[in-house]
Design a protein around this motif. Structure first.
Motif, PDB file in Angstrom:
ATOM      1  N   UNK A 145     -46.949  25.246  54.729  1.00 39.61           N
ATOM      2  CA  UNK A 145     -46.667  25.483  53.311  1.00 39.61           C
ATOM      3  C   UNK A 145     -45.248  25.061  52.950  1.00 39.61           C
ATOM      4  N   UNK A 146     -44.329  25.316  53.852  1.00 37.42           N
ATOM      5  CA  UNK A 146     -42.944  24.921  53.564  1.00 37.42           C
ATOM      6  C   UNK A 146     -42.809  23.410  53.451  1.00 37.42           C
ATOM      7  N   UNK A 147     -43.636  22.723  54.203  1.00 40.30           N
ATOM      8  CA  UNK A 147     -43.599  21.263  54.145  1.00 40.30           C
ATOM      9  C   UNK A 147     -44.291  20.739  52.885  1.00 40.30           C
ATOM     10  N   UNK A 148     -45.412  21.349  52.532  1.00 39.43           N
ATOM     11  CA  UNK A 148     -46.213  20.783  51.436  1.00 39.43           C
ATOM     12  C   UNK A 148     -45.812  21.271  50.045  1.00 39.43           C
ATOM     13  N   UNK A 149     -45.322  22.481  49.935  1.00 32.67           N
ATOM     14  CA  UNK A 149     -45.004  23.015  48.601  1.00 32.67           C
ATOM     15  C   UNK A 149     -44.100  22.105  47.772  1.00 32.67           C
ATOM     16  N   UNK A 150     -43.031  21.581  48.350  1.00 30.54           N
ATOM     17  CA  UNK A 150     -42.171  20.712  47.542  1.00 30.54           C
ATOM     18  C   UNK A 150     -42.900  19.459  47.051  1.00 30.54           C
ATOM     19  N   UNK A 151     -43.828  18.976  47.861  1.00 28.22           N
ATOM     20  CA  UNK A 151     -44.561  17.777  47.446  1.00 28.22           C
ATOM     21  C   UNK A 151     -45.595  18.099  46.387  1.00 28.22           C
ATOM     22  N   UNK A 152     -46.091  19.306  46.419  1.00 28.88           N
ATOM     23  CA  UNK A 152     -46.997  19.722  45.344  1.00 28.88           C
ATOM     24  C   UNK A 152     -46.216  19.757  44.032  1.00 28.88           C
ATOM     25  N   UNK A 153     -45.018  20.310  44.097  1.00 26.72           N
ATOM     26  CA  UNK A 153     -44.181  20.360  42.894  1.00 26.72           C
ATOM     27  C   UNK A 153     -43.867  18.956  42.395  1.00 26.72           C
ATOM     28  N   UNK A 154     -43.549  18.074  43.341  1.00 24.87           N
ATOM     29  CA  UNK A 154     -43.212  16.691  42.976  1.00 24.87           C
ATOM     30  C   UNK A 154     -44.418  16.009  42.331  1.00 24.87           C
ATOM     31  N   UNK A 155     -45.573  16.300  42.870  1.00 25.64           N
ATOM     32  CA  UNK A 155     -46.798  15.721  42.327  1.00 25.64           C
ATOM     33  C   UNK A 155     -46.999  16.132  40.869  1.00 25.64           C
ATOM     34  N   UNK A 156     -46.855  17.413  40.601  1.00 28.33           N
ATOM     35  CA  UNK A 156     -47.038  17.875  39.227  1.00 28.33           C
ATOM     36  C   UNK A 156     -45.954  17.329  38.305  1.00 28.33           C
ATOM     37  N   UNK A 157     -44.763  17.171  38.847  1.00 29.93           N
ATOM     38  CA  UNK A 157     -43.691  16.619  38.016  1.00 29.93           C
ATOM     39  C   UNK A 157     -44.035  15.168  37.630  1.00 29.93           C
ATOM     40  N   UNK A 158     -44.572  14.419  38.592  1.00 26.51           N
ATOM     41  CA  UNK A 158     -44.963  13.042  38.292  1.00 26.51           C
ATOM     42  C   UNK A 158     -46.065  12.991  37.233  1.00 26.51           C
ATOM     43  N   UNK A 159     -47.031  13.880  37.357  1.00 23.31           N
ATOM     44  CA  UNK A 159     -48.103  13.916  36.359  1.00 23.31           C
ATOM     45  C   UNK A 159     -47.515  14.181  34.980  1.00 23.31           C
ATOM     46  N   UNK A 160     -46.596  15.126  34.925  1.00 27.72           N
ATOM     47  CA  UNK A 160     -45.975  15.445  33.639  1.00 27.72           C
ATOM     48  C   UNK A 160     -45.235  14.234  33.073  1.00 27.72           C
ATOM     49  N   UNK A 161     -44.559  13.535  33.964  1.00 32.37           N
ATOM     50  CA  UNK A 161     -43.740  12.418  33.498  1.00 32.37           C
ATOM     51  C   UNK A 161     -44.583  11.284  32.946  1.00 32.37           C
ATOM     52  N   UNK A 162     -45.852  11.235  33.352  1.00 32.81           N
ATOM     53  CA  UNK A 162     -46.748  10.209  32.813  1.00 32.81           C
ATOM     54  C   UNK A 162     -47.715  10.800  31.790  1.00 32.81           C
TER      55      UNK A 162
END
Length: 480
Positions: free
Chosen positions: A95-112
């Motif tokens: 979870x510590x490894x993946x959580x930041x990438x989940x956040x990054x993923x949602x941020x990218x979706x928002x940005x597009x």
RNA sequence: GGCGACGUGGCCAAGUGGUAAGGCGAAGGUCUGCAAAACCUUUAUUCCCGGGUUCGAAUCCCGGCGUCGCCUCCA
């Protein structure tokens, strides 16, 4: 309600399963269940991934435009070889490894401006469902356990490969049995459940400690949220084989039902005519593009301007074209804002109706966004002509705005205000009062025919990012 | 090697049997003190090449050439 109850054109899609264009027939009239293969959360999404996500966003919005109630589910793969590798290397939990990438993923979706799916199930939250599905497959004779791992027996599924059309007879047997694939009975069989290795995350199962295979994840989670049989399943073309073939094999062997009616696959994005790869240095993330000063709104426009089943050649030149096209659209809005409505009745009602009709027809035809955008541009020309000729009638501004908003409910790129929120253009330079003052001074200079001074003031404004336009009604300005 | 997709003007890109959408760019014009923006006109007798089917093909068939991709966990 059916998909054409509002009187619009029937919706057709090109179904990878059968390679045919087919009319959409939702299982439950008025409702559509859509499963979209999501990211493995171990790195930032690149623009190729994002092209597919924008396509899926387009699909969902286009269905909703037609009054269909969509339930969209997208998985987050948070346990696989890569996430495990990264966890091992950093000594962190999964979870510590993946959580930041989940956040990054949602941020990218928002940005597009990609709308959120209704569910984002994580693999690690659905292990019991996956175990249950594997048990079902074993019970029905489609899977077998070897040394703590479970494999799907391809020979037990006579339909295997019907999506990709692959002929596994032609696949050499025995050559590529990966080291972690233990003792498969047949090299073609694929893993459903992997026995735990030393020091790796694992879950309890009837076959001992282990973790789910990738394919079973999507079958279990899609069925959990959309039912054992649902309408549409999407992904990138690379998923057709083996991922989606495997999903079909697992799901249909377990349930005896048709898993998915319609399979839609987005073609790949290439860069400068070549496949993206780190070694070529042409693999871009949104952060990379932002560093280069790219307008992400233009990226979304560019994605939409190419049909989803067509390879999209991403180049900075093409991106410039998208920027220019958007500028034209924005300019029309600007002119409309400053235009005056006359006394007569609305004159653009017909043009607005044509836009709505053509726009729906284009999208209903396997999401032909190129044609949809052509309809928008045709409309823009008509509006510009009406403004030019001072022919706006009462209510026309509202009619134009609402027709564009209708199209933009699908496109999500037409409204500049929706994209300005980030506001990195503001801040530097003049405030509105200062601009107004300079514009006034320049106008005074023009009126006394001191053109050198007037041009100097205009240059000063341009320096500050202000665009001046002189019109019969006087000068007006905006920020570029 | 097997399988598949694609090849349309300077660039991007629709169109899959009925005589080439749209955007960008470029050229000329109108407007303007000059611009900007907008509008008008022009910009592919032709759709990689060669055959064939057809009254008719960018669209179907055959053969080339070229590009891209998939072939067991990459959207």
């Amino acid at each position: 309600m059916t998909e054409s109850s509002e009187g619009g054109p029937e919706i057709h899609f090109y179904n990878t399963l059968g390679r045919r264009r087919e009319r959409l027939r939702p299982r439950v009239p008025g409702r559509v269940g859509v499963y979209t293969c999501g990211p493995t959360v171990y790195a930032a999404s690149h623009i190729g991934n994002l092209r597919t996500f924008v396509f899926e966003d387009l699909l969902r919005r286009a269905l909703e435009l037609r009054g269909l109630e969509v339930t969209q589910v997208m998985n987050l793969t948070d346990v696989d070889d890569k996430t495990i590798r990264d966890a091992k290397e950093t000594g962190k939990s999964l979870a510590e490894v993946t959580d930041p990438w989940v956040d990054a993923f949602f941020r990218d979706l928002d940005r597009l401006h990609v709308q959120r799916a209704h569910e984002y199930p994580r693999a690690t939250d659905h292990v019991p469902e996956m175990i249950a599905l594997v048990e079902r497959l074993i019970e029905r004779g489609h899977a077998y356990e070897r040394e703590g791992s479970v494999f799907f027996r391809i020979a037990s599924d006579e339909d295997y490969g019907k999506l990709s059309g692959i002929d596994l007879e032609g696949v050499q047997q025995g050559e590529r049995v990966a080291s972690d694939e233990y003792g498969k009975d047949d090299a073609r069989d694929f893993v459903l459940w992997k026995a735990a290795k030393e020091g790796e995350p694992s879950w309890e199962s009837p076959w001992g400690e282990g973790r789910p295979g990738w394919h079973i994840e999507c079958s279990a989670m899609s069925m959990r949220y959309l039912g054992e049989s649902f309408d549409i399943h999407c992904g990138g073309v690379d998923n057709i084989f083996p991922h989606h073939d495997n999903e079909i094999a697992q799901s249909e062997s377990a349930t005896g039902e048709t898993f998915v009616a319609t399979w839609l696959h987005a073609e790949h994005l290439i860069v400068d005519g070549q496949k993206m790869s780190k070694s070529l240095g042409n693999l871009y993330t949104l952060d990379d593009l932002l560093e280069r000063g790219v307008d992400l709104r233009a990226v979304r426009y560019l994605f939409l301007s190419v049909h989803y089943r067509q390879k999209l050649n991403f180049t900075f030149e093409a991106l410039d074209g998208a920027v220019a096209a958007l500028r034209r659209l924005d300019e029309m809005r600007f002119r409309l804002d400053h235009a005056r409505e006359g006394e007569g009745g609305p004159r653009l009602a017909k043009a607005a109706a044509v836009l709505r009709r053509d726009f729906r027809a284009a999208l209903a035809d396997d999401l032909n966004t190129s044609a949809a955008l052509a309809a928008v541009h045709g409309f823009v020309r008509k509006v510009n002509v009406a403004i030019e000729k001072v022919e706006l009638g009462r209510g026309d501004k509202e009619a134009v705005t609402s027709a564009l908003a209708d199209a933009d409910s699908v496109l999500g790129v037409l409204d500049p205000a929706a994209w300005d929120a980030g506001g990195d253009t503001a801040g530097d330079g003049l405030d509105d009062d200062a601009v107004e003052e300079l514009v006034r001074q320049r106008q005074a200079a023009r009126e006394s025919r001191e053109f050198a001074e007037a041009d100097r003031l205009r240059d000063e404004l341009v320096e500050a990012g202000i665009v001046l336009e002189d019109t019969p009604q006087g000068p007006r300005w905006k920020r570029r």
